[in-house]
Design an enzyme around this catalytic site. Structure first.
Site, PDB file in Angstrom:
ATOM      1  N   ASP A 191      34.253  35.418  22.763  1.00  0.00           N
ATOM      2  CA  ASP A 191      34.915  36.702  22.510  1.00  0.00           C
ATOM      3  C   ASP A 191      36.416  36.450  22.456  1.00  0.00           C
ATOM      4  O   ASP A 191      37.170  36.844  23.341  1.00  0.00           O
ATOM      5  CB  ASP A 191      34.559  37.691  23.622  1.00  0.00           C
ATOM      6  CG  ASP A 191      35.102  39.081  23.352  1.00  0.00           C
ATOM      7  OD1 ASP A 191      35.467  39.363  22.192  1.00  0.00           O
ATOM      8  OD2 ASP A 191      35.187  39.882  24.313  1.00  0.00           O
TER       9      ASP A 191
ATOM     10  N   HIS B 204      30.915  45.362  21.178  1.00  0.00           N
ATOM     11  CA  HIS B 204      30.381  44.482  22.221  1.00  0.00           C
ATOM     12  C   HIS B 204      28.853  44.492  22.264  1.00  0.00           C
ATOM     13  O   HIS B 204      28.252  43.479  22.635  1.00  0.00           O
ATOM     14  CB  HIS B 204      30.959  44.879  23.586  1.00  0.00           C
ATOM     15  CG  HIS B 204      32.417  44.534  23.722  1.00  0.00           C
ATOM     16  ND1 HIS B 204      33.415  45.430  23.434  1.00  0.00           N
ATOM     17  CD2 HIS B 204      33.022  43.375  24.078  1.00  0.00           C
ATOM     18  CE1 HIS B 204      34.593  44.840  23.628  1.00  0.00           C
ATOM     19  NE2 HIS B 204      34.382  43.605  24.011  1.00  0.00           N
TER      20      HIS B 204
ATOM     21  N   ASP C 167      42.901  28.137  29.715  1.00  0.00           N
ATOM     22  CA  ASP C 167      42.682  28.034  28.281  1.00  0.00           C
ATOM     23  C   ASP C 167      41.228  27.646  28.040  1.00  0.00           C
ATOM     24  O   ASP C 167      40.705  26.730  28.689  1.00  0.00           O
ATOM     25  CB  ASP C 167      43.628  26.992  27.690  1.00  0.00           C
ATOM     26  CG  ASP C 167      43.333  26.708  26.235  1.00  0.00           C
ATOM     27  OD1 ASP C 167      43.715  27.537  25.403  1.00  0.00           O
ATOM     28  OD2 ASP C 167      42.710  25.668  25.958  1.00  0.00           O
ATOM     29  N   ALA C 168      40.568  28.335  27.123  1.00  0.00           N
ATOM     30  CA  ALA C 168      39.130  28.119  26.924  1.00  0.00           C
ATOM     31  C   ALA C 168      38.828  26.689  26.483  1.00  0.00           C
ATOM     32  O   ALA C 168      37.829  26.104  26.918  1.00  0.00           O
ATOM     33  CB  ALA C 168      38.594  29.116  25.887  1.00  0.00           C
TER      34      ALA C 168
ATOM     35  N   GLN D 140      51.859  37.455  27.508  1.00  0.00           N
ATOM     36  CA  GLN D 140      51.810  38.414  26.416  1.00  0.00           C
ATOM     37  C   GLN D 140      52.079  39.825  26.927  1.00  0.00           C
ATOM     38  O   GLN D 140      52.191  40.058  28.130  1.00  0.00           O
ATOM     39  CB  GLN D 140      50.443  38.355  25.735  1.00  0.00           C
ATOM     40  CG  GLN D 140      49.289  38.522  26.701  1.00  0.00           C
ATOM     41  CD  GLN D 140      48.004  37.915  26.182  1.00  0.00           C
ATOM     42  OE1 GLN D 140      47.863  37.563  25.022  1.00  0.00           O
ATOM     43  NE2 GLN D 140      47.004  37.807  27.041  1.00  0.00           N
TER      44      GLN D 140
END
Length: 586
Positions: A429, A303, A379-380, A272
């Site tokens: 998040d 946050h 990747d989560a 990105q």
């Protein structure tokens, strides 16, 4: 009209089919690159990748049918018609990414430009095959004229020849599409980028199409047609070459139009674009793919509300999914009882910038360099799946911050060693659930995996977008968490004091900023605090909460009441979102 008499070709008529098939292969590869360029850039600029891919592909397929019908009018002039079609396709396809980016940067609306280019490119692609069929038939006519004794045999095979020609053309077309589809993500995008890649593809397209006609079928062209085709090809190549030379200046100007004149850093990672903006001496803003990831003016507000309510209870081991900017980790580390923090970030470039750029490190307090913090680049969803079965904690073999094992995967050499890891707090998040590329990160399956790495008395907190701007999306996240076995406690945080309001990726959904967004009532961040079982966790601040800038116990109560007002009590709760049936809109 082309000459009526049959003229000689520069190659044997029996071999004409092979150079034509080569050009079909090249043009098909270029055509698919144009499609993928539009899909990728539209997903980046507009969002909702599923919708953009559906729009581009469906419009192009429809337009290809229209192009095939329109090509019937050019069959009597197939050579010059094909040459001009390829010139137009090279120019429009090559400049499509530039035009789409320019519309987004200076006009603010790229959807109509996307539709126009999808239709135009589809029409031109659809006209290619009928015209090439006419050219191959032209070669067969030349062969018959050259060998009159073979006419009787050709008449007997006339029924089979068209079918064989069509089969050859479509085979070359499909194989070319395969090559173009693989070349785009693995060669063009990483080496040249979206803008330059489209321009280079257009130049290849123009050379292939124009070269075929001007070499193989030049005797079918009148002097005027030949001059027109040569001049048009040269003009198209000159435009594409000029645009390629100036593409860096264009991108810089467009970036200023999008982000303002105070762009400090702009880098393109493997995944990105990352941009840091803001005046010197003021807190910077961090944008990822054009969406606000962390606003310097409101980073603490967002946050603090995300992290500190989840820390009310045991919090020795904390897992942060996303959060490569280090701001969530900064808030976590302010609690004295924290022993380890694992950050799972998909893009190493974001974490690298958050660890090295002086403005970002000043904002996150050098949290990613703390010895208690370990960063896993993955990747989560995939990371959770591996962690739930093998127990990696995201640390490398060395255990240093940001470490990775020899294999480069999260957990490195430690995968499979020891018992399954459990976390007292899991903080999600992640990008807004309305962005369909990340819909799997808000699915029932994803939360089921998160539950497996959560300690028995652990808590999960999820950023679920704006409850005021998109209440259905917010309550769909709530339903999804409940379907995964969690009891939830909804709440929100007021973003009206922020310079940029909340919405997709913490940017206003309606496009307004500041007071405009506040007046629209969309200036909020929605969260869901969850725990496995029947009883939701208490919505309160822990006893060891450090001094906070904006969050108070009273603000939590107010946020919980505000988010409940967005619930439609008369309607049934929305169904949960799953991998095979995502429920989030664009």
């Amino acid at each position: 009209m082309p000459p009526k008499r049959v003229t000689r070709l520069p190659v044997r008529p029996s071999t004409v089919r092979y150079p034509v098939l080569v050009v079909v292969f090249v043009c098909a590869a270029c055509g698919l690159v144009y499609e993928l360029e539009l899909v990728a850039l539209a997903s980046y600029l507009i969002g909702d990748s599923v919708t953009q891919a559906s729009v581009v592909l469906s419009l192009m397929v429809f337009a290809m049918g229209v192009g095939s019908l329109l090509a019937k009018r050019l069959r009597c002039r197939a050579a010059v018609g094909f040459g001009l079609v390829e010139c137009g396709l090279a120019l429009i396809g090559g400049c499509s990414a530039l035009a789409l980016y320019a519309a987004f940067a200076w006009v603010g609306e790229a959807q109509y430009v996307l539709v126009a280019f999808s239709l135009a490119i589809g029409v031109l692609i659809g006209a290619e095959i009928p015209l090439l069929m006419s050219l191959i038939q032209r070669a067969e006519s030349a062969r018959s004229a050259r060998h009159p004794g073979a006419r009787e045999a050709e008449r007997k095979d006339s029924a089979a020849d068209p079918a064989g020609t069509v089969a050859d053309l479509f085979a070359a077309d499909y194989v070319g599409a395969l090559v173009g589809g693989l070349a785009f993500p693995f060669l063009l995008l990483p080496w040249l980028g979206q803008l330059t890649g489209a321009l280079v593809t257009g130049a290849v397209n123009a050379v292939a199409g124009g070269g075929l006609v001007l070499w193989l079928f030049r005797r079918d062209l009148t002097s005027r047609s030949r001059a027109l085709l040569i001049g048009t090809n040269l003009a198209v190549l000159a435009v594409l070459a000029t645009a390629t030379v100036l593409v860096d200046d264009f991108e810089e100007a467009a970036r200023r139009a999008v982000y303002g004149d105070n762009v400090r850093v702009a880098v393109r990672t493997d995944l990105q674009e990352v941009v840091v903006t803001g005046e010197l001496g003021s807190p910077p803003d961090l944008f990822v793919d054009g969406r606000l990831r962390a606003g310097g003016a409101d980073a603490s507000r967002y946050h603090e509300s995300l992290v500190h309510p989840a820390m009310n209870g045991p919090h020795a081991r904390v897992l942060i999914l996303g959060g490569g900017d280090g701001l969530a980790a900064r808030e976590v580390l302010r609690h004295s009882g924290v022993r380890s923090v694992t950050v799972v970030e998909a893009d190493p470039g974001v974490a690298r910038l958050a660890r090295t750029h002086p403005d970002i490190t000043a904002l996150n307090g050098r949290a990613l360099s703390d010895p208690r913090v370990r960063v896993a680049f993955a990747d989560a969803f995939r990371w959770l799946r591996e962690a739930a079965t093998t127990g990696p904690d995201g640390a490398g073999a060395s255990g240093r911050p940001g470490g990775a094992g020899a294999s480069g995967r999260p957990g490195g050499a430690g995968v499979g060693d020891g018992p399954r890891e459990r976390y007292d707090v899991v903080i999600s998040d992640l990008p807004d659930p309305g962005i369909s590329a990340g819909a799997k990160l808000y699915s029932e399956e994803f939360y089921g995996l998160a539950a497996r790495v959560l300690a028995d008395d652990g808590r999960l907190v999820v950023h679920a977008g704006s409850a005021a701007a998109s209440p259905r999306t917010y309550w769909t996240v709530d339903s999804t968490l409940r379907a995964a076995g969690f009891a939830t406690r909804p709440y929100s945080a007021d973003g009206r004091g922020a310079r940029l309001a909340a919405g997709p990726d913490r940017a206003d959904r309606s496009g307004g900023t500041g007071a405009e967004a506040a007046d629209a009532g969309a200036a909020d961040w929605g969260y869901l605090l969850a725990a496995a079982g029947t009883y939701p966790p208490d919505l309160a601040l822990p006893a060891d909460t450090p001094p906070l800038r904006s969050l108070t116990a009273g603000a939590l109560v107010t946020g919980a009441r505000a988010v409940e007002r967005t619930r439609d009590e008369r309607a049934a709760p929305p169904p949960p979102s799953t991998l095979v049936h995502p429920r989030y809109g664009g």
